[in-house]
Design an enzyme around this catalytic site. Structure first.
Site, PDB file in Angstrom:
ATOM      1  CG  HIS A   1      23.960  17.583  58.873  1.00 20.84           C
ATOM      2  ND1 HIS A   1      23.171  17.148  59.664  1.00 20.84           N
ATOM      3  CD2 HIS A   1      23.878  16.583  57.760  1.00 20.84           C
ATOM      4  CE1 HIS A   1      22.186  16.235  59.223  1.00 20.84           C
ATOM      5  NE2 HIS A   1      22.779  15.728  58.121  1.00 20.84           N
TER       6      HIS A   1
ATOM      7  CG  HIS B   1      20.040  12.571  59.505  1.00 17.74           C
ATOM      8  ND1 HIS B   1      21.064  11.610  59.855  1.00 17.74           N
ATOM      9  CD2 HIS B   1      20.375  13.032  58.157  1.00 17.74           C
ATOM     10  CE1 HIS B   1      22.236  11.823  58.868  1.00 17.74           C
ATOM     11  NE2 HIS B   1      21.650  12.692  58.118  1.00 17.74           N
TER      12      HIS B   1
END
Lengths: 331, 223
Positions: A57, A219
């Site tokens: 991320h 995700h």
């Protein structure tokens, strides 16, 4: 076949964090043994801030370690929670005697390991408070499941809590402020193509040329539905409209807006989206008091974007504006 | 003689941890296979990595008593990813705290097991029947509690507790998962023993074996 700039996939996170620390030696240091990224010069006599979660991320979270934001970031493997011991090490490292706020995105593994780390820290007489970030409107269901996921609002929580802690606020105050930001902010995302897990050859899901995945998470998970591809203004409206409907900002009010790339979106595209967000909100009589445009909370190389809106109470703006000096956010 | 205050065998903690290491490092593939059929397949790897980390803790800092041995295992699991790793870590942490002396009495061990069960339930939210490690731990904890204070020996009681845990683990094959990774795959996991429950049962079997100086018989895993 997706080619990536990569040595051994297993070493990816370690090598990236080493690279980040080498790039910003005066700001952060990477403690590979403990698995934590901390300030190069630890702050004294302030409430500590620790955050973390899976890697993939970037620049979240290590990119937000520094003056005015996090004290410690705890990175897990790609899309996997850090371990309880790692979070415990990070929590102890973040403490300068006034307690630690743990900023946690709402995912089962993260919540579990941060809770355990809080209990372990209690044994060491380090006080902790948890701020749970659960801003993803796409997962706002009333089925008693895991609840809304934590996505880009975590950036606003870390910035505002960071400024508050830096200004000398107490543990409970910093935590309560973070909870208020998390409660009031909402995010919605879309993807034009999925990200590719390091070492894999195919993206997490396939989209046709005329399809857009709406409501994706960070995700690589599928979204809540598929909509036809459209131009930037129309795609942005798919995100703004439900956010405004949910938050219900009054005409004449103002918001902090974050237009966030998911890892594979170029800055030109994001600026076009930012223009669309401003125009759409202006059309509803809502002012954008502050905005942030760039790739901050990503999903590997996903081509897509998210929009986060946070109603701008007057007391939030000075905290948002307060100086910050981190690898990924500086003003 | 009332069995509650009888201390478990000398060096019980050390022997228990040795039995855990031997059994799990030898059976990781079978546990991994259960997980592949019901979850995401990383359970065998995770549990082996937790125990290898426990082994490193032990090598670096030779434990002196029961609490030290169990703490090394607890920290091995807490340093492991996934969801069951940290839950086992907290389970062993409660067990590590149960003994006032060098080894726990049977009553202390029973309280430690009950506390371990409570902490797993507090963090994981699972009840009996949800197809998780709770299905193995709960019957063992109940058995020890109900027979504490009787005249039966700790050897006998730990063996019965282990059998209750194995029976509990085997019963998970018939269940539809309500918690844990297997809950995402639904009916696919029907017929498969929950790997977390299997591992918890092996933990209890290893305790019973350590008490009498034997080995855990895990042949039921593949039957």
């Amino acid at each position: 076949m997706r080619r990536q700039i990569l040595n051994n996939p297993e070493d990816l996170v370690d090598e990236a964090l080493e690279g980040l620390a080498l790039t910003h030696p005066s700001t952060i240091a990477y403690d590979r043994e403990a698995g934590i990224v901390k300030r190069a010069h630890p702050a004294r006599d302030k409430v500590g801030l620790v955050s973390g979660g899976g890697s993939g991320h970037e620049p979240l979270h290590a990119g937000f370690v520094g003056a005015g934001m996090l004290d410690v970031a705890v990175p897990g493997a790609v899309f996997a929670s850090p371990t309880a011991l790692q979070v415990h090490e990070g929590t102890i490292a973040a403490d300068s005697g006034r307690g630690v706020v743990q900023i946690v995105k709402n995912y089962t593994g993260d919540v579990l390991n941060f809770r355990i780390a809080g209990e372990l820290a209690d044994d060491d007489a380090v006080r902790t408070e948890v701020v749970l970030v659960d801003d993803d409107l796409a997962t706002d269901t009333a089925d008693g499941g895991p609840g809304r996921r934590g996505t880009a609002a975590v950036l606003a929580v870390e910035k505002i809590c960071g400024a508050s802690a830096e200004a000398g606020a107490e543990l409970g105050e910093v935590a309560e402020l973070g909870r208020r930001v998390a409660r009031n902010a909402r995010t919605l995302s879309l993807a034009l193509s999925a990200g590719t897990h390091p070492g894999e050859t195919e993206p997490a899901f396939e989209l046709g040329a005329d399809e857009v995945e709406l409501g994706v998470g960070i995700h690589g998970e599928r979204g809540t539905g598929r909509v036809p591809f459209a131009d930037a203004d129309a795609l942005t409206e798919l995100l703004v409209e439900p956010l405004v409907a949910e938050l219900g900002p009054a005409r004449g009010s103002s918001v902090i807006a974050i237009v966030n790339g998911l890892g594979g979106t170029c800055p030109l595209e994001l600026s076009v989206a930012a223009r669309a967000v401003h125009r759409s909100l202006a059309g509803r009589g809502i002012a954008v008091a502050r905005s942030l445009v760039g790739s901050y909370v990503t999903s590997l190389d996903m081509h897509g974007m998210s929009v986060t809106l946070l109603p701008a109470d007057l007391d939030l703006l000075p905290l948002w504006d307060a100086p910050v000096r981190t690898p990924a956010l500086t003003w | 003689m009332n069995n509650a205050d009888i201390a478990l065998a000398p060096d019980f903690g050390h022997r228990w941890v040795d039995a855990l290491l031997e059994t799990f490092l030898g059976r990781a593939d079978e546990l991994g296979d259960l997980d592949r059929r019901s979850g995401d397949g990383d359970f065998g790897t995770n549990i082996a990595s937790a125990l290898r980390r426990a082994q490193r803790n032990i090598d670096a800092d030779r434990p002196q008593d029961y609490a030290g041995w169990l703490t090394a295992v607890s920290r091995g699991f807490l340093g492991t990813g996934g969801t069951s790793g940290p839950l086992f870590g907290m389970f062993f942490r409660e067990l590590s705290r149960c003994a006032a002396g060098a080894e726990p009495t049977l009553a202390e061990f029973a309280r430690g097991l009950a506390a371990g069960l409570a902490t797993v339930q507090r963090y994981g939210g699972a009840e009996v029947g949800h197809k998780t490690m709770v299905d193995a731990i709960a019957p063992a904890a109940e058995l020890l509690e109900s027979q504490l204070g009787s005249n039966d020996s700790p050897d006998l009681l730990l063996a019965r507790a282990a059998q209750a845990a194995v029976d509990g683990a085997r019963s998970t094959a018939d269940l539809l998962a309500k918690r844990g990774r297997a809950s995402y795959v639904g009916e696919v996991a029907r017929g498969v023993i929950d790997p977390g429950a299997a591992a918890a049962a092996i933990v209890l079997q290893a305790a019973a074996a350590a008490q009498v100086g034997g080995r855990a018989d895990t042949s039921w895993l593949s039957s």
